[in-house]
Design a protein around this motif. Sequence first.
Motif, PDB file in Angstrom:
ATOM      1  N   ALA A  27       1.078 -11.576  -0.544  1.00  0.00           N
ATOM      2  CA  ALA A  27       1.275 -11.581  -1.995  1.00  0.00           C
ATOM      3  C   ALA A  27       0.144 -11.334  -3.128  1.00  0.00           C
ATOM      4  O   ALA A  27       0.258 -10.605  -3.808  1.00  0.00           O
ATOM      5  N   GLN A  28      -0.554 -12.182  -2.728  1.00  0.00           N
ATOM      6  CA  GLN A  28      -1.915 -12.278  -3.592  1.00  0.00           C
ATOM      7  C   GLN A  28      -2.599 -10.829  -3.471  1.00  0.00           C
ATOM      8  O   GLN A  28      -3.065 -10.325  -4.405  1.00  0.00           O
ATOM      9  N   MET A  29      -2.733 -10.137  -2.326  1.00  0.00           N
ATOM     10  CA  MET A  29      -3.387  -8.814  -1.947  1.00  0.00           C
ATOM     11  C   MET A  29      -2.398  -7.893  -2.692  1.00  0.00           C
ATOM     12  O   MET A  29      -2.975  -6.841  -3.436  1.00  0.00           O
TER      13      MET A  29
ATOM     14  N   LYS B 233      -0.598  -8.355  -5.625  1.00  0.00           N
ATOM     15  CA  LYS B 233      -0.858  -8.364  -6.825  1.00  0.00           C
ATOM     16  C   LYS B 233      -2.082  -7.526  -7.513  1.00  0.00           C
ATOM     17  O   LYS B 233      -2.175  -7.179  -8.574  1.00  0.00           O
ATOM     18  N   SER B 234      -2.935  -7.207  -6.648  1.00  0.00           N
ATOM     19  CA  SER B 234      -3.934  -6.175  -7.125  1.00  0.00           C
ATOM     20  C   SER B 234      -3.568  -4.811  -7.162  1.00  0.00           C
ATOM     21  O   SER B 234      -4.486  -3.983  -7.505  1.00  0.00           O
ATOM     22  N   MET B 235      -2.407  -4.630  -6.617  1.00  0.00           N
ATOM     23  CA  MET B 235      -2.026  -2.995  -6.531  1.00  0.00           C
ATOM     24  C   MET B 235      -1.697  -2.978  -7.930  1.00  0.00           C
ATOM     25  O   MET B 235      -1.163  -3.458  -8.832  1.00  0.00           O
ATOM     26  N   ALA B 236      -2.180  -1.395  -8.361  1.00  0.00           N
ATOM     27  CA  ALA B 236      -1.923  -0.755  -9.818  1.00  0.00           C
ATOM     28  C   ALA B 236      -0.382  -0.917 -10.180  1.00  0.00           C
ATOM     29  O   ALA B 236       0.589  -0.657  -9.195  1.00  0.00           O
ATOM     30  N   ALA B 237      -0.294  -0.943 -11.328  1.00  0.00           N
ATOM     31  CA  ALA B 237       1.181  -0.713 -12.047  1.00  0.00           C
ATOM     32  C   ALA B 237       1.605   0.531 -11.690  1.00  0.00           C
ATOM     33  O   ALA B 237       3.018   0.618 -11.468  1.00  0.00           O
ATOM     34  N   GLU B 238       0.850   1.627 -11.943  1.00  0.00           N
ATOM     35  CA  GLU B 238       1.567   2.950 -11.649  1.00  0.00           C
ATOM     36  C   GLU B 238       1.994   3.161 -10.117  1.00  0.00           C
ATOM     37  O   GLU B 238       2.930   3.737  -9.834  1.00  0.00           O
TER      38      GLU B 238
ATOM     39  N   THR C 123       7.704  -4.556  -6.438  1.00  0.00           N
ATOM     40  CA  THR C 123       7.623  -5.847  -7.133  1.00  0.00           C
ATOM     41  C   THR C 123       8.110  -7.033  -6.303  1.00  0.00           C
ATOM     42  O   THR C 123       7.530  -7.962  -6.444  1.00  0.00           O
ATOM     43  N   ASP C 124       9.236  -6.948  -5.797  1.00  0.00           N
ATOM     44  CA  ASP C 124       9.616  -7.918  -4.915  1.00  0.00           C
ATOM     45  C   ASP C 124       8.518  -8.186  -3.578  1.00  0.00           C
ATOM     46  O   ASP C 124       8.517  -9.468  -3.552  1.00  0.00           O
ATOM     47  N   PHE C 125       8.029  -7.295  -3.222  1.00  0.00           N
ATOM     48  CA  PHE C 125       7.068  -7.333  -1.916  1.00  0.00           C
ATOM     49  C   PHE C 125       5.990  -7.953  -2.613  1.00  0.00           C
ATOM     50  O   PHE C 125       5.339  -9.257  -1.977  1.00  0.00           O
ATOM     51  N   LYS C 126       5.434  -7.745  -3.554  1.00  0.00           N
ATOM     52  CA  LYS C 126       4.355  -8.295  -4.299  1.00  0.00           C
ATOM     53  C   LYS C 126       4.493  -9.882  -4.585  1.00  0.00           C
ATOM     54  O   LYS C 126       3.718 -10.706  -4.445  1.00  0.00           O
ATOM     55  N   LYS C 127       5.754 -10.237  -4.848  1.00  0.00           N
ATOM     56  CA  LYS C 127       6.113 -11.686  -5.245  1.00  0.00           C
ATOM     57  C   LYS C 127       6.085 -12.517  -3.699  1.00  0.00           C
ATOM     58  O   LYS C 127       5.744 -13.589  -3.959  1.00  0.00           O
TER      59      LYS C 127
END
Length: 167
Positions: free
Chosen positions: A54-56, A58-63, A79-83
């Motif tokens: 999840a922390q990794m 979060k570093s992915m770009a918004a685009e 977004t769910d995966f990032k959370k």
Amino acid sequence: MLCENCGKNEAAIHLTQIQNNETSSRHLCEPCAEAMGLSTGGQPATAPLADFIAQMGKSMAAETVAAAGTCPSCGLTLTDFKKTGRLGCARCYSTFDTSLRGLLRKLHGGTQHSGKVYLPPDPTETDRTARVVSLRRSLARAVEAEDFERAAALRDQIRRLEAGQEA
């Protein structure tokens, strides 16, 4: 074990501190730990790997989030995966392929699977072939390491698979 602070309640918090290369341990009950300003939880424990992913993520770009969309099979969004740090189904890997490549490269050093291949109870020819290829790589590594007992066992597995028997 009783609380070292009050001596009345059962110790529920076991605190170990390392300062200046010296270790000290304290065993406290929840009320004493809270009085000392230590959090006693209340939140469910999470898997460390899921937290790391999840922390990794979060570093992915918004685009990248906007480009990936939603998994058509389970409805998971990037977004769910990032959370959560967890994918919803097997199809998520292909849906979020471009977004996951960088993450997998950071975690594993590459994006190509090089481990064992799952062989179902009634394998098809493709599964058998993939298993034989994997076993041949393991055989080559065993020979290079001069682990001849393992190499012989791998050779026998390969022969059984090529003969159509279960390995």
